[in-house]
Design an enzyme around this catalytic site. Structure first.
Site, short mmCIF file in Angstrom:
data_model
loop_
_atom_site.label_atom_id
_atom_site.label_comp_id
_atom_site.label_asym_id
_atom_site.label_seq_id
_atom_site.Cartn_x
_atom_site.Cartn_y
_atom_site.Cartn_z
N SER A 234 1.74 -11.74 -62.18
CA SER A 234 1.62 -10.38 -61.65
C SER A 234 0.92 -9.50 -62.68
O SER A 234 1.38 -9.37 -63.82
CB SER A 234 3.01 -9.82 -61.34
OG SER A 234 2.94 -8.56 -60.74
N CYS B 286 25.88 -0.54 -61.97
CA CYS B 286 25.87 0.87 -61.62
C CYS B 286 24.48 1.47 -61.68
O CYS B 286 24.28 2.61 -61.28
CB CYS B 286 26.81 1.64 -62.54
SG CYS B 286 26.38 1.48 -64.28
N GLY C 268 2.50 -10.00 -57.31
CA GLY C 268 3.16 -11.18 -57.83
C GLY C 268 4.24 -11.69 -56.89
O GLY C 268 4.44 -12.90 -56.75
N THR C 269 4.94 -10.77 -56.25
CA THR C 269 5.96 -11.16 -55.28
C THR C 269 5.35 -11.93 -54.12
O THR C 269 5.88 -12.96 -53.69
CB THR C 269 6.71 -9.91 -54.76
OG1 THR C 269 7.42 -9.31 -55.85
CG2 THR C 269 7.68 -10.26 -53.65
N GLN D 74 6.31 -12.93 -66.64
CA GLN D 74 6.67 -12.29 -67.90
C GLN D 74 5.95 -12.88 -69.11
O GLN D 74 5.90 -12.25 -70.16
CB GLN D 74 8.18 -12.38 -68.12
CG GLN D 74 9.01 -11.52 -67.18
CD GLN D 74 8.78 -10.04 -67.40
OE1 GLN D 74 8.37 -9.60 -68.47
NE2 GLN D 74 9.04 -9.25 -66.37
N HIS E 204 0.49 -6.26 -63.20
CA HIS E 204 1.06 -5.06 -63.83
C HIS E 204 2.06 -5.41 -64.93
O HIS E 204 2.48 -4.53 -65.68
CB HIS E 204 1.69 -4.15 -62.77
CG HIS E 204 2.98 -4.65 -62.21
ND1 HIS E 204 4.19 -4.16 -62.61
CD2 HIS E 204 3.24 -5.58 -61.26
CE1 HIS E 204 5.15 -4.77 -61.93
NE2 HIS E 204 4.60 -5.63 -61.11
#
Length: 461
Positions: A194, A320, A69-70, A177, A196
């Site tokens: 994408s 974080c 997809g990227t 999505q 997956h």
């Protein structure tokens, strides 16, 4: 173990597994060859393309398969910009696009192109009028995701596409999505997805370029996939990807309604049962399977670790928990709390009992993490009469500690008094204003200092 991170990667759908295993025996030859084995593979590839085009809502000759997809996003952005270079070099993106879109924008800007970012509301959606106002005669391409990958907010794609068409600007939609839940509405020009994300195998993306859109592939090309995705096609993975897309689409209406009820339960119960927590994203216009919330005074990495030990796999936009130690660009653009952020995205078939178990465990986990953090630092200022201004030195401390120390002393200044927090953690720039929004205090701005920044908070209540 309950896997609640389908927005990152959905478990392989049983139909995809069956199709992959079956096509491994038939789909190994070169589909560009004219001998029997090649023709057989070409038939598999053509059938997959037709089925994918039907699901997406385009012509088969408008759709190509990419290695991810990227890659589809990168090829789509670069090709559309190159095809319209005579129009101009303007690229319009929303502030909450997936990193693949933003990275493509960075490359374009580094090469001398112009990039304009459209802000979003606190729910994460663009305003149609604000988006349209930024379209210019030299805008070569506009980009807008169909739904956000971190908070689930659906974007007004059809309305934005209409404005783009009126302005003569092609719109690229990152639909990674949302494709599992239905075709993207509106007169968009380019689309990416994408596999997956919808239960197909990793390593398969789709790129759609509508007929009439000027498009010039960048870099070396070959004869495969219309020159838009060079390299040998992974036909077994493509067949499995399309089989899974058809399977999830067949059950999307019923499963979407079921998961929407579960995420609605999560939104309501988390807000009610976990103190100092904000559920973010649009409460109505959202993906059915995804809910995100942020907890004050919580270290996101510790929270995710404790939930993992309790048997739940979730993700986060907290700084974080990322390799960059900078807040999520999505949460930053929305102006919501970044630390203590949890994204729950339910895979197809999630049992309601697992959601109930998560809701039973979560309050105790959050309180446990809060207790450990509050216990690591002494109160930074001694008890005494109220003063008009207090300075909290949180330099060298990672969020949420600067916010925790702010919360400890805010009651020690009178209404109208101020607390100044000194901090050098990038997340403080987002989390201190977000704390003020959640707690009804006034954020009075930031000033740069020699070692970091000072953040001024005025007590209102």
């Amino acid at each position: 173990m309950s896997y609640f991170d389908a927005a990152s990667s959905a478990p392989l759908h049983p139909v995809a597994r069956q199709a992959l295993l079956a096509s491994l025996d038939e789909g190994w030859a070169d589909p560009a060859r004219l001998y029997r084995e090649g023709r057989r593979v070409r038939m598999l590839l053509d059938a997959a393309r037709e089925a994918a085009a039907e699901a997406v809502g385009c012509r088969p000759d408008e759709l190509v398969f990419t290695p991810s997809g990227t890659r589809a996003v990168h090829e789509g952005v670069a090709g559309a910009l190159a095809g319209r270079r005579r129009v101009g070099d303007g690229l319009l993106v929303s502030a909450v696009e997936h990193s693949s879109v933003l990275h493509a924008a960075e490359v374009h800007e580094a090469a001398g192109g112009r990039v304009t970012t459209v802000p979003v509301t606190r729910t994460g959606a663009v305003r149609v009028d604000a988006y349209a106002e930024l379209l210019r005669p030299d805008t070569a391409l506009a980009c807008l995701q169909s739904a956000n990958h971190e908070v689930g907010t659906e974007q007004p794609v059809a309305e934005v596409a209409e404005r783009c068409r009126a302005a003569g600007v092609p719109l690229l939609v990152d639909a990674a999505q949302s494709l599992a839940w239905g075709a993207v509405p509106g007169e968009w020009s380019l689309l990416t997805g994408s596999a997956h994300k919808w239960g197909g195998p990793a390593g398969v993306g789709v790129l759609v370029v509508r007929k009439g859109v000027r498009f010039a592939p960048r870099g070396p090309v070959d004869e495969r996939e219309s020159g838009r995705a060079p390299g040998f096609e992974n036909v077994p993975a493509i067949v499995a990807a399309v089989a899974s897309l058809r399977a999830v689409r067949a059950e999307a209406a019923a499963e979407g309604a079921r998961l929407r009820a579960l995420t609605a339960r999560l939104r309501e119960r988390v807000a009610a049962e976990v103190p100092d927590t904000e559920v973010v994203g649009d409460p109505e216009h959202r993906l059915p399977h995804l809910v995100t919330f942020s907890c004050l005074y919580v270290d996101g990495e510790s929270l995710l670790g404790e939930l993992d030990r309790a048997g739940f796999s979730v993700s986060s936009g907290s700084s974080c928990t990322s390799s960059t130690l900078t807040p999520s660009h999505v949460l930053r653009a929305m102006g919501v709390l970044s630390e203590g952020n949890v994204r729950v995205s339910l895979p197809v078939g999630t049992d309601g009992a697992d959601v109930e178990r998560f809701l039973a465990v979560l309050p105790g986990v959050v309180e446990s993490v809060r207790g450990r953090l509050r216990g690591t630092d002494p109160d930074p200022s001694p008890a005494g009469p109220p003063v008009e201004e207090l300075v909290v030195d949180a330099l060298g401390k990672r969020c949420p500690l600067p916010v925790i120390e702010l919360a400890k002393v805010i009651d020690r200044v009178p209404v109208g008094g101020a607390v100044v927090v000194l901090a050098d953690d990038e997340a403080a720039r987002l989390d201190i204003p977000a704390w003020c929004e959640m707690r009804g205090q006034r954020y009075a701005g930031e000033s740069r200092t020699e070692r970091g920044s000072s953040y001024r908070v005025v007590r209102l209540v």
